[in-house]
Design an enzyme around this catalytic site. Structure first.
Site, PDB file in Angstrom:
ATOM      1  N   GLY A 111       0.368  -1.280   6.572  1.00 28.29           N
ATOM      2  CA  GLY A 111      -0.691  -0.853   7.320  1.00 28.29           C
ATOM      3  C   GLY A 111      -2.124  -1.435   6.896  1.00 28.29           C
ATOM      4  N   ARG A 112      -3.158  -0.317   7.130  1.00 26.19           N
ATOM      5  CA  ARG A 112      -4.366  -1.480   6.689  1.00 26.19           C
ATOM      6  C   ARG A 112      -4.573  -1.840   5.260  1.00 26.19           C
ATOM      7  NH1 ARG A 112      -7.018   2.951  10.538  1.00 26.19           N
ATOM      8  NH2 ARG A 112      -5.738   4.364   9.389  1.00 26.19           N
TER       9      ARG A 112
ATOM     10  N   ARG B 162       8.398  -0.575   8.052  1.00 26.74           N
ATOM     11  CA  ARG B 162       9.325  -0.150   9.195  1.00 26.74           C
ATOM     12  C   ARG B 162       9.205  -0.712  10.489  1.00 26.74           C
ATOM     13  NH1 ARG B 162       8.347   6.093   9.575  1.00 26.74           N
ATOM     14  NH2 ARG B 162       6.440   5.124  10.119  1.00 26.74           N
ATOM     15  N   THR B 163       7.881  -0.948  10.693  1.00 22.44           N
ATOM     16  CA  THR B 163       7.599  -2.022  11.985  1.00 22.44           C
ATOM     17  C   THR B 163       6.964  -3.183  11.777  1.00 22.44           C
ATOM     18  OG1 THR B 163       7.044   0.260  12.811  1.00 22.44           O
ATOM     19  CG2 THR B 163       6.860  -1.645  14.406  1.00 22.44           C
TER      20      THR B 163
ATOM     21  N   ARG C 182       1.589   6.091  -3.608  1.00 23.94           N
ATOM     22  CA  ARG C 182       1.934   7.655  -4.471  1.00 23.94           C
ATOM     23  C   ARG C 182       3.008   7.484  -5.401  1.00 23.94           C
ATOM     24  NH1 ARG C 182      -1.951   8.872  -2.395  1.00 23.94           N
ATOM     25  NH2 ARG C 182      -2.578  10.558  -1.165  1.00 23.94           N
TER      26      ARG C 182
ATOM     27  N   GLU D  73       1.816  13.578 -11.362  1.00 27.11           N
ATOM     28  CA  GLU D  73       0.446  13.575 -11.515  1.00 27.11           C
ATOM     29  C   GLU D  73      -0.059  14.896 -11.974  1.00 27.11           C
ATOM     30  OE1 GLU D  73      -2.357  11.567  -8.805  1.00 27.11           O
ATOM     31  OE2 GLU D  73      -1.146   9.821  -8.816  1.00 27.11           O
TER      32      GLU D  73
ATOM     33  N   HIS E   3      -5.378   7.161 -10.966  1.00 27.34           N
ATOM     34  CA  HIS E   3      -5.531   7.358  -9.448  1.00 27.34           C
ATOM     35  C   HIS E   3      -7.017   7.031  -9.288  1.00 27.34           C
ATOM     36  CE1 HIS E   3      -3.662   9.479  -5.907  1.00 27.34           C
ATOM     37  NE2 HIS E   3      -4.305   8.515  -5.588  1.00 27.34           N
TER      38      HIS E   3
ATOM     39  N   GLY F 159      -7.577   4.590  -6.869  1.00 25.83           N
ATOM     40  CA  GLY F 159      -7.721   3.590  -5.672  1.00 25.83           C
ATOM     41  C   GLY F 159      -9.079   3.466  -4.739  1.00 25.83           C
TER      42      GLY F 159
HETATM   43  C1  GLV Z   1      -5.721   8.559  -2.306  1.00 22.37           C
HETATM   44  O1  GLV Z   1      -4.688   8.348  -2.695  1.00 22.37           O
HETATM   45  C2  GLV Z   1      -5.717   8.734  -0.793  1.00 22.37           C
HETATM   46  O2  GLV Z   1      -4.540   9.197  -0.290  1.00 22.37           O
HETATM   47  O3  GLV Z   1      -6.681   8.685  -0.256  1.00 22.37           O
HETATM   48  C1  GLV Z   2      -5.112   2.703   4.947  1.00 19.54           C
HETATM   49  O1  GLV Z   2      -4.048   2.278   5.190  1.00 19.54           O
HETATM   50  C2  GLV Z   2      -5.736   3.334   5.729  1.00 19.54           C
HETATM   51  O2  GLV Z   2      -5.072   4.208   6.703  1.00 19.54           O
HETATM   52  O3  GLV Z   2      -6.957   3.372   5.622  1.00 19.54           O
END
Ligand code: GLV
Ligand code: GLV
Length: 327
Positions: A157-158, A179-180, A240, A269, A287, A289
Protein backbone atom coordinates in the site's frame (compact mmCIF):
# COMPACT_ATOMS: atom_id res chain seq x y z
CA UNK A 1 -25.63 20.60 21.73
CA UNK A 2 -23.86 17.79 19.87
CA UNK A 3 -21.25 16.00 21.94
CA UNK A 4 -17.90 14.80 20.66
CA UNK A 5 -15.84 12.47 22.79
CA UNK A 6 -12.08 12.34 22.28
CA UNK A 7 -10.55 9.45 24.15
CA UNK A 8 -7.10 10.99 24.63
CA UNK A 9 -5.59 14.45 24.22
CA UNK A 10 -4.94 15.15 20.54
CA UNK A 11 -2.87 17.79 18.73
CA UNK A 12 -4.20 21.34 19.00
CA UNK A 13 -5.12 21.50 15.34
CA UNK A 14 -7.94 19.00 15.84
CA UNK A 15 -9.35 20.84 18.86
CA UNK A 16 -9.26 24.15 17.00
CA UNK A 17 -11.41 22.72 14.23
CA UNK A 18 -13.94 21.20 16.64
CA UNK A 19 -14.16 24.37 18.70
CA UNK A 20 -13.98 26.98 15.98
CA UNK A 21 -17.70 27.36 16.17
CA UNK A 22 -18.20 27.12 19.90
CA UNK A 23 -21.95 26.78 19.50
CA UNK A 24 -21.56 23.66 17.43
CA UNK A 25 -19.94 20.92 19.48
CA UNK A 26 -19.27 20.17 23.08
CA UNK A 27 -15.92 18.37 23.29
CA UNK A 28 -15.36 15.86 26.04
CA UNK A 29 -11.68 15.01 26.21
CA UNK A 30 -10.29 12.21 28.33
CA UNK A 31 -7.46 14.26 29.83
CA UNK A 32 -5.62 11.57 31.78
CA UNK A 33 -2.31 10.49 30.36
CA UNK A 34 -3.44 6.88 29.86
CA UNK A 35 -6.00 4.97 27.80
CA UNK A 36 -9.59 5.04 29.00
CA UNK A 37 -10.57 1.81 30.67
CA UNK A 38 -13.31 -0.25 29.05
CA UNK A 39 -15.64 0.73 31.91
CA UNK A 40 -14.96 4.42 31.39
CA UNK A 41 -15.53 4.05 27.68
CA UNK A 42 -18.81 2.21 28.20
CA UNK A 43 -20.06 4.80 30.66
CA UNK A 44 -19.26 7.68 28.37
CA UNK A 45 -21.08 6.49 25.24
CA UNK A 46 -24.67 7.19 26.26
CA UNK A 47 -25.22 10.68 24.91
CA UNK A 48 -22.36 11.30 22.50
CA UNK A 49 -22.87 12.05 18.81
CA UNK A 50 -19.29 11.48 17.66
CA UNK A 51 -16.20 9.78 18.96
CA UNK A 52 -12.55 10.19 18.05
CA UNK A 53 -11.04 6.98 19.42
CA UNK A 54 -7.42 5.92 19.62
CA UNK A 55 -6.26 2.77 17.85
CA UNK A 56 -6.37 0.81 21.12
CA UNK A 57 -10.04 1.60 21.86
CA UNK A 58 -12.14 -1.39 20.87
CA UNK A 59 -15.27 -0.07 19.15
CA UNK A 60 -17.34 -3.23 18.98
CA UNK A 61 -20.97 -4.27 18.84
CA UNK A 62 -21.44 -4.15 22.61
CA UNK A 63 -20.04 -0.67 22.90
CA UNK A 64 -22.18 0.57 20.00
CA UNK A 65 -25.26 -0.75 21.80
CA UNK A 66 -24.52 1.80 24.51
CA UNK A 67 -24.32 4.68 22.03
CA UNK A 68 -27.79 5.29 20.59
CA UNK A 69 -26.92 8.80 19.33
CA UNK A 70 -23.57 7.98 17.77
CA UNK A 71 -23.17 9.11 14.14
CA UNK A 72 -19.44 8.76 13.51
CA UNK A 73 -16.34 6.92 14.68
CA UNK A 74 -13.38 9.00 13.44
CA UNK A 75 -10.36 6.82 14.20
CA UNK A 76 -7.15 8.75 14.86
CA UNK A 77 -5.19 6.22 12.77
CA UNK A 78 -5.03 4.75 9.32
CA UNK A 79 -5.53 1.21 10.67
CA UNK A 80 -9.11 0.40 11.67
CA UNK A 81 -8.72 -3.11 13.07
CA UNK A 82 -10.03 -1.80 16.42
CA UNK A 83 -13.43 -1.00 14.89
CA UNK A 84 -16.24 -3.37 13.95
CA UNK A 85 -17.07 -1.60 10.69
CA UNK A 86 -20.01 -3.83 9.66
CA UNK A 87 -21.60 -3.23 13.08
CA UNK A 88 -21.23 0.52 12.55
CA UNK A 89 -22.68 0.30 9.04
CA UNK A 90 -25.69 -1.63 10.33
CA UNK A 91 -26.41 1.20 12.74
CA UNK A 92 -25.88 4.00 10.23
CA UNK A 93 -22.64 5.10 11.90
CA UNK A 94 -19.88 6.45 9.66
CA UNK A 95 -16.30 5.22 10.11
CA UNK A 96 -13.36 7.32 8.97
CA UNK A 97 -9.57 6.96 9.21
CA UNK A 98 -6.56 9.15 8.42
CA UNK A 99 -4.89 7.79 5.26
CA UNK A 100 -2.09 9.44 3.32
CA UNK A 101 -0.82 11.90 5.93
CA UNK A 102 1.24 9.41 7.93
CA UNK A 103 2.73 7.46 5.03
CA UNK A 104 6.12 9.21 4.91
CA UNK A 105 6.42 9.42 8.72
CA UNK A 106 5.84 5.70 9.05
CA UNK A 107 8.24 4.88 6.21
CA UNK A 108 10.87 7.10 7.87
CA UNK A 109 10.46 5.29 11.17
CA UNK A 110 10.67 1.95 9.39
CA UNK A 111 14.04 2.98 8.02
CA UNK A 112 15.12 4.24 11.43
CA UNK A 113 14.38 0.73 12.72
CA UNK A 114 16.10 -0.98 9.79
CA UNK A 115 19.27 1.04 10.33
CA UNK A 116 19.03 0.70 14.08
CA UNK A 117 18.79 -3.08 13.77
CA UNK A 118 21.44 -3.52 11.10
CA UNK A 119 23.95 -1.21 12.82
CA UNK A 120 23.12 -1.95 16.46
CA UNK A 121 22.43 1.74 17.10
CA UNK A 122 20.44 1.35 20.31
CA UNK A 123 22.56 -1.43 21.81
CA UNK A 124 25.73 0.52 21.06
CA UNK A 125 24.30 3.68 22.62
CA UNK A 126 23.54 1.68 25.77
CA UNK A 127 27.06 0.23 25.75
CA UNK A 128 28.64 3.69 25.63
CA UNK A 129 26.41 5.03 28.40
CA UNK A 130 27.43 2.07 30.52
CA UNK A 131 30.98 3.42 30.29
CA UNK A 132 32.23 0.49 28.24
CA UNK A 133 33.66 2.36 25.22
CA UNK A 134 37.43 2.06 25.66
CA UNK A 135 38.63 3.07 22.19
CA UNK A 136 37.96 2.30 18.53
CA UNK A 137 37.78 -1.39 17.93
CA UNK A 138 37.76 -3.12 14.52
CA UNK A 139 35.45 -5.78 15.92
CA UNK A 140 33.05 -3.54 17.84
CA UNK A 141 29.36 -3.85 16.87
CA UNK A 142 29.97 -4.83 13.28
CA UNK A 143 26.58 -5.00 11.61
CA UNK A 144 25.16 -5.44 8.13
CA UNK A 145 25.50 -3.01 5.22
CA UNK A 146 22.29 -2.33 3.32
CA UNK A 147 23.50 -1.80 -0.24
CA UNK A 148 22.80 -4.76 -2.49
CA UNK A 149 20.72 -6.45 0.22
CA UNK A 150 17.20 -7.69 -0.35
CA UNK A 151 14.47 -5.54 1.14
CA UNK A 152 11.40 -7.78 1.42
CA UNK A 153 8.20 -5.80 1.82
CA UNK A 154 4.94 -7.48 2.83
CA UNK A 155 2.03 -5.23 1.89
CA UNK A 156 2.47 -2.72 -0.94
CA UNK A 157 0.00 0.00 0.00
CA UNK A 158 1.07 3.59 0.41
CA UNK A 159 3.45 2.85 3.28
CA UNK A 160 5.01 -0.23 1.64
CA UNK A 161 5.68 1.78 -1.49
CA UNK A 162 7.21 4.66 0.50
CA UNK A 163 9.51 2.12 2.16
CA UNK A 164 10.42 0.71 -1.28
CA UNK A 165 11.43 4.19 -2.48
CA UNK A 166 13.66 4.63 0.54
CA UNK A 167 15.15 1.18 -0.04
CA UNK A 168 16.13 2.16 -3.55
CA UNK A 169 17.87 5.22 -2.13
CA UNK A 170 20.00 2.81 -0.09
CA UNK A 171 20.72 0.73 -3.22
CA UNK A 172 18.77 -2.23 -1.92
CA UNK A 173 17.03 -4.79 -4.13
CA UNK A 174 13.28 -4.49 -3.68
CA UNK A 175 11.02 -7.55 -3.56
CA UNK A 176 7.48 -7.59 -2.26
CA UNK A 177 4.41 -9.64 -1.57
CA UNK A 178 0.90 -8.27 -1.52
CA UNK A 179 -2.55 -9.69 -2.04
CA UNK A 180 -2.81 -7.80 -5.31
CA UNK A 181 0.46 -7.38 -7.21
CA UNK A 182 1.29 -3.83 -8.31
CA UNK A 183 0.34 -2.65 -11.80
CA UNK A 184 3.35 -3.08 -14.11
CA UNK A 185 4.15 0.61 -14.46
CA UNK A 186 4.24 1.13 -10.70
CA UNK A 187 6.29 -2.03 -10.14
CA UNK A 188 8.85 -0.93 -12.69
CA UNK A 189 8.94 2.63 -11.33
CA UNK A 190 9.71 1.21 -7.88
CA UNK A 191 11.94 -1.51 -9.36
CA UNK A 192 10.00 -3.88 -7.14
CA UNK A 193 9.62 -7.57 -7.98
CA UNK A 194 6.66 -9.64 -6.78
CA UNK A 195 7.29 -12.92 -4.97
CA UNK A 196 4.90 -15.38 -3.32
CA UNK A 197 4.93 -14.86 0.45
CA UNK A 198 7.08 -17.81 1.50
CA UNK A 199 9.63 -17.12 -1.25
CA UNK A 200 9.85 -13.51 -0.10
CA UNK A 201 10.35 -14.57 3.52
CA UNK A 202 13.18 -16.89 2.41
CA UNK A 203 14.89 -14.32 0.24
CA UNK A 204 14.74 -11.16 2.38
CA UNK A 205 17.71 -9.76 4.28
CA UNK A 206 15.36 -7.20 5.76
CA UNK A 207 11.74 -8.35 6.02
CA UNK A 208 9.31 -5.53 6.79
CA UNK A 209 5.53 -5.58 7.33
CA UNK A 210 3.17 -2.96 5.90
CA UNK A 211 -0.23 -4.56 5.59
CA UNK A 212 -3.42 -3.76 7.49
CA UNK A 213 -4.36 -6.18 10.26
CA UNK A 214 -7.39 -8.46 10.08
CA UNK A 215 -8.05 -11.89 11.55
CA UNK A 216 -7.10 -13.43 8.16
CA UNK A 217 -3.51 -12.28 8.60
CA UNK A 218 -3.25 -13.03 12.31
CA UNK A 219 0.24 -14.45 12.96
CA UNK A 220 1.13 -14.18 9.29
CA UNK A 221 4.69 -14.43 10.54
CA UNK A 222 4.35 -17.54 12.67
CA UNK A 223 6.92 -20.06 13.82
CA UNK A 224 7.05 -21.78 10.41
CA UNK A 225 7.67 -18.55 8.54
CA UNK A 226 10.26 -17.42 11.08
CA UNK A 227 11.99 -20.71 10.33
CA UNK A 228 12.08 -19.78 6.64
CA UNK A 229 14.01 -16.58 7.32
CA UNK A 230 17.75 -16.47 6.69
CA UNK A 231 19.92 -16.57 9.82
CA UNK A 232 21.38 -13.18 8.85
CA UNK A 233 17.98 -11.55 8.26
CA UNK A 234 16.15 -8.92 10.30
CA UNK A 235 12.42 -8.65 10.90
CA UNK A 236 10.91 -5.15 11.08
CA UNK A 237 7.32 -4.46 12.16
CA UNK A 238 5.71 -1.02 12.13
CA UNK A 239 2.25 -2.33 11.12
CA UNK A 240 0.33 -4.25 13.81
CA UNK A 241 1.76 -6.52 16.47
CA UNK A 242 -0.58 -9.44 15.88
CA UNK A 243 0.88 -10.00 12.40
CA UNK A 244 3.72 -11.71 14.25
CA UNK A 245 3.62 -14.58 16.72
CA UNK A 246 5.53 -12.60 19.32
CA UNK A 247 6.21 -15.58 21.60
CA UNK A 248 7.82 -17.52 18.78
CA UNK A 249 9.79 -14.44 17.81
CA UNK A 250 11.24 -14.22 21.32
CA UNK A 251 12.37 -17.86 21.09
CA UNK A 252 13.83 -17.23 17.67
CA UNK A 253 15.78 -14.18 18.80
CA UNK A 254 16.93 -15.91 21.98
CA UNK A 255 18.42 -18.79 20.04
CA UNK A 256 19.78 -16.36 17.41
CA UNK A 257 18.04 -18.10 14.53
CA UNK A 258 17.72 -14.70 12.87
CA UNK A 259 20.06 -11.74 13.24
CA UNK A 260 17.56 -9.50 14.92
CA UNK A 261 14.30 -7.63 14.89
CA UNK A 262 13.04 -4.10 15.36
CA UNK A 263 9.49 -3.57 16.49
CA UNK A 264 7.21 -0.58 16.87
CA UNK A 265 4.03 -2.57 17.54
CA UNK A 266 3.12 -5.49 19.78
CA UNK A 267 0.60 -8.25 19.90
CA UNK A 268 -0.85 -7.16 23.26
CA UNK A 269 0.00 -3.47 23.44
CA UNK A 270 1.11 -1.88 25.64
CA UNK A 271 2.41 -5.18 27.04
CA UNK A 272 5.29 -6.94 25.35
CA UNK A 273 6.04 -10.64 25.33
CA UNK A 274 8.00 -11.96 28.33
CA UNK A 275 11.70 -12.10 27.58
CA UNK A 276 11.63 -9.62 24.70
CA UNK A 277 13.00 -6.65 26.64
CA UNK A 278 15.95 -8.67 27.92
CA UNK A 279 17.29 -9.31 24.42
CA UNK A 280 20.01 -7.24 22.80
CA UNK A 281 19.18 -8.26 19.22
CA UNK A 282 15.89 -6.40 19.17
CA UNK A 283 15.03 -2.71 19.08
CA UNK A 284 11.73 -1.81 20.76
CA UNK A 285 9.78 1.40 20.21
CA UNK A 286 6.43 2.43 21.76
CA UNK A 287 4.25 2.59 18.59
CA UNK A 288 5.73 5.75 17.08
CA UNK A 289 5.21 5.15 13.35
CA UNK A 290 3.20 8.29 12.72
CA UNK A 291 4.79 10.31 15.54
CA UNK A 292 5.94 13.44 13.75
CA UNK A 293 4.44 16.86 14.48
CA UNK A 294 3.37 17.06 10.86
CA UNK A 295 1.68 13.67 10.66
CA UNK A 296 -0.04 13.75 14.04
CA UNK A 297 -1.34 17.24 13.45
CA UNK A 298 -2.68 16.25 10.03
CA UNK A 299 -4.29 13.12 11.52
CA UNK A 300 -6.06 15.24 14.17
CA UNK A 301 -7.20 17.63 11.48
CA UNK A 302 -8.68 14.86 9.33
CA UNK A 303 -10.46 13.26 12.30
CA UNK A 304 -11.90 16.61 13.41
CA UNK A 305 -13.02 17.58 9.91
CA UNK A 306 -14.63 14.15 9.49
CA UNK A 307 -16.63 14.65 12.69
CA UNK A 308 -17.62 18.16 11.72
CA UNK A 309 -18.65 16.95 8.23
CA UNK A 310 -20.90 14.17 9.51
CA UNK A 311 -22.53 16.33 12.17
CA UNK A 312 -23.30 19.01 9.59
CA UNK A 313 -24.61 16.59 6.96
CA UNK A 314 -21.58 16.47 4.66
CA UNK A 315 -19.84 13.41 3.30
CA UNK A 316 -16.36 13.06 4.86
CA UNK A 317 -13.50 12.56 2.41
CA UNK A 318 -12.13 9.47 4.14
CA UNK A 319 -15.31 7.58 4.93
CA UNK A 320 -14.81 3.80 4.85
CA UNK A 321 -18.48 2.80 4.84
CA UNK A 322 -20.33 5.34 2.68
CA UNK A 323 -23.20 2.86 2.41
CA UNK A 324 -23.95 3.53 6.09
CA UNK A 325 -25.27 7.03 5.47
CA UNK A 326 -27.47 8.92 3.04
CA UNK A 327 -25.92 12.26 2.09
C1 GLV B 1 -1.06 3.68 13.49
O1 GLV B 1 -0.65 2.60 13.85
C2 GLV B 1 -2.11 3.88 12.55
O2 GLV B 1 -2.78 2.92 12.16
O3 GLV B 1 -2.34 5.05 12.19
C1 GLV C 1 -0.87 4.03 4.20
O1 GLV C 1 -0.82 2.89 3.77
C2 GLV C 1 -2.03 4.86 4.18
O2 GLV C 1 -3.10 4.31 3.89
O3 GLV C 1 -1.88 6.07 4.42
Amino acid sequence: MRKVMITRKIPEKGMQILQRDKQAFECIVHEDDRPMTRKELEKSMKDIDAVIPMLYDRIDDRLLDLAPRLKIVANLAVGTDNIDIPACTERGIAVTNTPGVLTEATADLTFALILSAARHVVTADRYLREGRFNGWDPLLFNGAGLDGKVLGIIGMGRIGRAVARRGRGFDMEIFYYSRTPLPDDLASELEATYLPLDDLVKKADILTLHLPYSSQVHHLIDKQRLNLMKPEAYLINTARGAHVDEKSLVEHLKSEKIAGAALDVYEHEPMIAPGLAALNNVTLLPHLGSATDEARSAMAEIAAVSVSDILTGKRPEYILNPEAIKF
